[in-house]
Design a protein around this motif. Structure first.
Motif, mmCIF file in Angstrom:
data_model
loop_
_atom_site.group_PDB
_atom_site.id
_atom_site.type_symbol
_atom_site.label_atom_id
_atom_site.label_comp_id
_atom_site.label_asym_id
_atom_site.label_seq_id
_atom_site.Cartn_x
_atom_site.Cartn_y
_atom_site.Cartn_z
ATOM 1 N N ALA A 117 0.826 -1.202 0.000
ATOM 2 C CA ALA A 117 0.000 0.000 0.000
ATOM 3 C C ALA A 117 0.867 1.262 0.000
ATOM 4 C CB ALA A 117 -0.931 0.005 1.213
ATOM 5 N N SER A 118 1.956 1.256 0.765
ATOM 6 C CA SER A 118 2.847 2.424 0.817
ATOM 7 C C SER A 118 3.451 2.698 -0.553
ATOM 8 C CB SER A 118 3.953 2.187 1.846
ATOM 9 O OG SER A 118 3.415 2.067 3.143
ATOM 10 N N ALA A 119 3.758 1.648 -1.297
ATOM 11 C CA ALA A 119 4.325 1.836 -2.628
ATOM 12 C C ALA A 119 3.339 2.531 -3.565
ATOM 13 C CB ALA A 119 4.734 0.480 -3.211
ATOM 14 N N GLN A 120 2.048 2.424 -3.247
ATOM 15 C CA GLN A 120 1.012 3.072 -4.062
ATOM 16 C C GLN A 120 0.447 4.322 -3.376
ATOM 17 O OE1 GLN A 120 -1.993 0.256 -5.444
ATOM 18 N NE2 GLN A 120 -0.527 -1.433 -5.357
ATOM 19 N N ASN A 121 1.120 4.765 -2.306
ATOM 20 C CA ASN A 121 0.668 5.944 -1.551
ATOM 21 C C ASN A 121 -0.770 5.794 -1.065
ATOM 22 O OD1 ASN A 121 3.102 7.468 -1.831
ATOM 23 N ND2 ASN A 121 2.523 7.907 -3.957
ATOM 24 N N LYS A 122 -1.082 4.594 -0.544
ATOM 25 C CA LYS A 122 -2.419 4.324 -0.034
ATOM 26 C C LYS A 122 -2.376 4.027 1.459
ATOM 27 C CE LYS A 122 -4.545 2.358 -4.241
ATOM 28 N NZ LYS A 122 -5.233 1.175 -4.811
ATOM 29 N N GLN A 123 -3.483 4.338 2.140
ATOM 30 C CA GLN A 123 -3.685 3.955 3.526
ATOM 31 C C GLN A 123 -4.768 2.886 3.543
ATOM 32 O OE1 GLN A 123 -2.077 5.006 6.321
ATOM 33 N NE2 GLN A 123 -0.689 6.285 5.079
ATOM 34 N N ILE A 124 -4.404 1.666 3.917
ATOM 35 C CA ILE A 124 -5.333 0.535 3.801
ATOM 36 C C ILE A 124 -5.506 -0.152 5.149
ATOM 37 C CG2 ILE A 124 -5.648 -1.753 2.779
ATOM 38 C CD1 ILE A 124 -6.190 0.412 0.813
ATOM 39 N N ARG A 125 -6.751 -0.546 5.429
ATOM 40 C CA ARG A 125 -7.070 -1.336 6.620
ATOM 41 C C ARG A 125 -7.764 -2.613 6.172
ATOM 42 N NH1 ARG A 125 -11.498 -1.438 9.963
ATOM 43 N NH2 ARG A 125 -12.457 0.322 8.872
ATOM 44 N N LEU A 126 -7.533 -3.698 6.931
ATOM 45 C CA LEU A 126 -8.103 -5.002 6.587
ATOM 46 C C LEU A 126 -9.322 -5.278 7.455
ATOM 47 C CD1 LEU A 126 -7.397 -7.372 4.660
ATOM 48 C CD2 LEU A 126 -6.194 -8.430 6.571
ATOM 49 N N ALA A 127 -10.468 -5.527 6.832
ATOM 50 C CA ALA A 127 -11.699 -5.823 7.569
ATOM 51 C C ALA A 127 -11.627 -7.236 8.158
ATOM 52 C CB ALA A 127 -12.910 -5.704 6.646
ATOM 53 N N PRO A 128 -12.336 -7.510 9.279
ATOM 54 C CA PRO A 128 -12.278 -8.835 9.912
ATOM 55 C C PRO A 128 -12.656 -9.983 8.983
ATOM 56 C CG PRO A 128 -13.286 -7.239 11.388
ATOM 57 C CD PRO A 128 -13.117 -6.545 10.065
ATOM 58 N N ASP A 129 -13.669 -9.801 8.097
ATOM 59 C CA ASP A 129 -14.071 -10.906 7.232
ATOM 60 C C ASP A 129 -12.970 -11.245 6.232
ATOM 61 O OD1 ASP A 129 -14.447 -8.495 5.805
ATOM 62 O OD2 ASP A 129 -15.881 -9.467 4.458
ATOM 63 N N ALA A 130 -12.237 -10.226 5.764
ATOM 64 C CA ALA A 130 -11.131 -10.474 4.841
ATOM 65 C C ALA A 130 -9.987 -11.174 5.562
ATOM 66 C CB ALA A 130 -10.651 -9.161 4.238
ATOM 67 N N ARG A 131 -9.692 -10.743 6.789
ATOM 68 C CA ARG A 131 -8.609 -11.376 7.548
ATOM 69 C C ARG A 131 -8.929 -12.843 7.824
ATOM 70 N NH1 ARG A 131 -4.368 -9.510 10.547
ATOM 71 N NH2 ARG A 131 -5.027 -7.338 10.279
ATOM 72 N N LEU A 132 -10.163 -13.137 8.179
ATOM 73 C CA LEU A 132 -10.558 -14.513 8.455
ATOM 74 C C LEU A 132 -10.446 -15.364 7.193
ATOM 75 C CD1 LEU A 132 -11.679 -16.605 10.399
ATOM 76 C CD2 LEU A 132 -13.987 -15.825 9.825
ATOM 77 N N ALA A 133 -10.897 -14.830 6.051
ATOM 78 C CA ALA A 133 -10.808 -15.581 4.793
ATOM 79 C C ALA A 133 -9.363 -15.873 4.427
ATOM 80 C CB ALA A 133 -11.496 -14.797 3.668
ATOM 81 N N LEU A 134 -8.486 -14.896 4.625
ATOM 82 C CA LEU A 134 -7.077 -15.080 4.288
ATOM 83 C C LEU A 134 -6.410 -16.086 5.221
ATOM 84 C CD1 LEU A 134 -6.118 -11.369 3.534
ATOM 85 C CD2 LEU A 134 -6.366 -13.219 1.874
ATOM 86 N N SER A 135 -6.787 -16.076 6.494
ATOM 87 C CA SER A 135 -6.177 -17.012 7.439
ATOM 88 C C SER A 135 -6.633 -18.442 7.180
ATOM 89 C CB SER A 135 -6.523 -16.617 8.873
ATOM 90 O OG SER A 135 -7.899 -16.811 9.131
ATOM 91 N N ARG A 136 -7.825 -18.616 6.590
ATOM 92 C CA ARG A 136 -8.345 -19.964 6.326
ATOM 93 C C ARG A 136 -7.850 -20.546 5.011
ATOM 94 N NH1 ARG A 136 -14.813 -19.466 7.809
ATOM 95 N NH2 ARG A 136 -14.611 -19.578 10.070
ATOM 96 N N HIS A 137 -7.354 -19.691 4.140
ATOM 97 C CA HIS A 137 -6.940 -20.156 2.825
ATOM 98 C C HIS A 137 -5.717 -21.075 2.950
ATOM 99 C CE1 HIS A 137 -6.567 -20.271 -1.459
ATOM 100 N NE2 HIS A 137 -5.394 -19.654 -1.471
#
Length: 651
Positions: free
Chosen positions: A531-551
């Motif tokens: 995100a920093s490389a694209q000059n963005k401020q990004i936050r991860l929502a709980p549903d996305a974090r859970l999906a990524l941890s289960r993958h």
């Protein structure tokens, strides 16, 4: 000369024991514990053992024992205090303590030195293998199979060699719910009945529980830990269960008691409790992550009562994460800067970092092993940056350069060496790496003919360009990498054995992404970097974090980076939700995917099994012919067949 009465009595006892096993096999009702009966049946049906053919205790060779101890090094260190405490509790009663790994090999041992000879004869010593497939019904081996604490007393043992022993064992589970070790307390002889070992069973079970808790606390220092007890009086001093949570309230790990507790609440079998990892705490208890501070030690234990979703209640002690865990890890201050960013507290990566730091300043070749996408080139560059001097880092992908060009690319060539060559010649990549590091990625795909020339470079520290006769001296650090098992390629004749032993002077194995304990740290770090490389401020929502941890992450870090890049491109409001993720990352891993993620050593074991099965089939069960084909002795063939539980089919 007639046999003595003692010998005759022993022979009668052996005969009676064998007859009893035969009656059980024929379906007769037995007074033995059901765990013993099931083990006897496995010994014959699965392990192909014969009670009439006793087997002496087996001690693994020193090199194998060293490997088993290295793999269990962290657990041995954590368990040692518990073993010593237990040994003091039974002092003077002639017990011996064994800590065995999941393969049944004793990796730690406490016993009276005065009894070493009889203990060695009985196999109660460091390096003894007590797997059920080798030894039959026994405390360690049967505990590994059943996953439950048990006492195997005297004639409960399948093999008559061990019927004088009394062995009480309890399983030790890792934070993911998998059996990782067994704690055993044994007697050479016990004139008392089996019920006399009830106290031993209680002590060894309590010790295993405390070792699991110590392991969870050590691994999860930077996370919330909840400790549970049915009574408030024991909550803070001897809890029955514990679980670890991440910052969003998802379950990261647990003790065996924690697995049983959560599985009971959810109506699951604890043996399937691995599916609990990644689930939110609110699925099991009437609380959220925001409620955790209310259950810390600031309140009286009897007030810290928690209600589960099945209406049961337990007392809970919430332990806050350490705020600066990195500063308390001793290796961190001495690690070179380039290596510090490789781990966020993963135990395997921490050990790997420490080894890499020590090896970086030497000219010892390093072989990096691990699945595709685990970051082997990134690690190679980090090692290079630790080295003194201004030499270059030259990376060569042996799988991507056409075979007809790879020799000239590596070794270079002189003027007019071949048709199409540059008139002035060309320096090879090996020479370009002089004074620096040559990274040979996918070394397993290097052609055999070229392997011989590379071996000479390693041995002589000289390189001879094509078309020239005068060698040039080079001083380079060789780091090679492969996602394939080079040892297996050697056995198949596809990789030179002499080159293999040159390259694997030091081996560093990177864990698969699914195995890493610092997944959340990695995820947050990569999101921040991309995100920093694209000059963005990004936050991860709980549903996305859970999906990524289960993958399942078959593509490891490379796949994770791709998923993050896609999510960053699709995101518009600064919060990555599950809908921003590629469809594949939102889908739980299939059985096929999980099979692809078998750790490197397990893949090697599966390959060895397949190779032996093929040889047995092609040789029609002729063990002498199998031994000649595999270039091993006949005894080794027989031992492998027993260990793997294979059936010898003859025409």
């Amino acid at each position: 000369m007639a046999a003595s009465p003692a010998i005759l009595s022993a022979r009668r006892a052996e005969g009676d024991h064998i007859e009893e096993i035969e009656r059980v096999l024929s379906g007769a009702v037995s007074t033995r514990d059901s765990t013993v009966v099931r083990s006897w049946l496995r010994c014959v049906d699965e392990h192909k053992l014969d009670p009439a053919r006793p087997t002496e205790a087996y001690i693994v060779p020193e090199t194998q024992l060293r490997e088993h101890r290295e793999q269990s090094e962290r657990l041995i260190g954590i368990a040692r205090t518990g073993l010593e405490h237990l040994y003091r509790q039974v002092a003077g009663q002639n017990y011996v303590l064994l800590l065995a790994d999941a393969q049944g090999v004793t990796v730690d041992f406490l016993g009276d030195p005065a009894f070493m000879d009889p203990l060695r004869e009985a196999g109660l010593m460091l390096g003894s293998e007590w797997s059920e497939a080798r030894t039959g019904t026994c405390g360690v081996g049967s505990c590994i199979v059943a996953g439950e604490a048990m006492t195997i007393h005297q004639s409960d043992h399948f093999d008559t060699t061990h019927t004088r022993l009394s062995c009480t064992a309890a399983p030790i589970f890792d934070t993911n719910g998998a059996l990782t070790a067994v704690l055993d307390i044994s007697l050479l002889r016990s004139p008392q009945p089996k019920v006399s070992q009830t106290l031993a069973l209680h002590l060894v079970t309590a010790s295993a529980r405390r070792i699991e808790l110590a392991n969870l606390m050590a691994r999860m220092r930077s996370n919330w830990v909840l400790r549970f007890s049915r009574s408030p009086d024991f909550l803070d001093v001897d809890p029955e269960a514990a679980i670890a949570l991440d910052g969003s309230g998802r379950i990261l790990g647990m003790t065996h008691g924690g697995a049983i507790l959560l599985a009971g609440v959810a109506g699951l079998d604890w043996r399937e409790a691995a599916g609990i990892i990644g689930q939110p705490l609110s699925c099991f208890f009437d609380m959220s992550v925001d409620d955790l501070p209310a259950f810390t030690r600031g309140r009286a234990a009897e007030e810290r009562i928690l209600f589960a979703r099945d209406a049961s209640a337990v007392f809970v002690h919430a332990i806050e994460p350490e705020r600066h865990p990195a500063s308390k890890r001793m290796p961190a201050p001495i690690l070179p800067q380039s290596l510090r960013g490789l781990s966020g507290g993963d135990s395997q990566m921490d050990a790997l970092q420490a080894k890499a730091a020590k090896l970086a300043g030497t000219d010892i070749p390093i072989l990096l092993q691990g699945e595709t996408g685990t970051g082997k080139e990134y690690l190679a560059r980090a090692i290079h940056e630790c080295r003194p001097g201004n030499g270059s880092f030259i990376a060569v992908n042996c799988a991507s350069i056409p075979e007809q060009l790879i020799e000239s690319e590596l070794f270079g060539y002189g003027p007019g060496a071949f048709t199409g060559a540059l008139a002035r010649g060309k320096r090879g990549l090996i020479e370009e790496a002089d004074g620096g590091t040559l990274f040979l990625d996918e070394i397993g795909d290097m052609p055999l003919a070229l392997q011989a020339r590379l071996l000479r470079v390693l041995a002589e520290r000289e390189v001879t360009p094509l078309g020239q006769s005068k060698p040039k001296t080079v001083r380079i650090k060789i780091i090679s990498a492969s996602h394939r098992d080079l040892g297996q390629l050697v056995e198949e004749g596809r990789f030179r054995e002499d080159l293999y032993y040159r390259l694997n002077a030091a081996v560093l194995t990177l864990p698969a992404l699914q195995q890493r304990e610092d997944f959340d740290w990695l995820l947050d770090r990569l999101i921040h970097q991309r995100a920093s490389a694209q000059n963005k401020q990004i936050r991860l929502a709980p549903d996305a974090r859970l999906a990524l941890s289960r993958h399942g992450w078959p593509g490891n870090l490379r796949e994770l980076v791709n998923v993050i890049d896609v999510a960053l491109s699709l995101n518009e409001d600064g919060v990555i939700t599950g809908q921003d993720l590629p469809a594949l990352a939102r889908t739980p891993p299939s059985r096929e995917t999980l099979n692809q993620q078998i750790p490197f050593e397990a893949k090697r074991s599966k390959s060895a099994r397949a190779k032996l099965e093929t040889a047995l089939a092609e040789c029609q069960g002729n063990l002498s012919e199998v031994a000649r084909r595999l270039d091993i002795d006949r005894t080794t063939v027989y031992r492998r067949i027993k260990r793997l539980g294979l059936v010898i089919s003859r025409p």
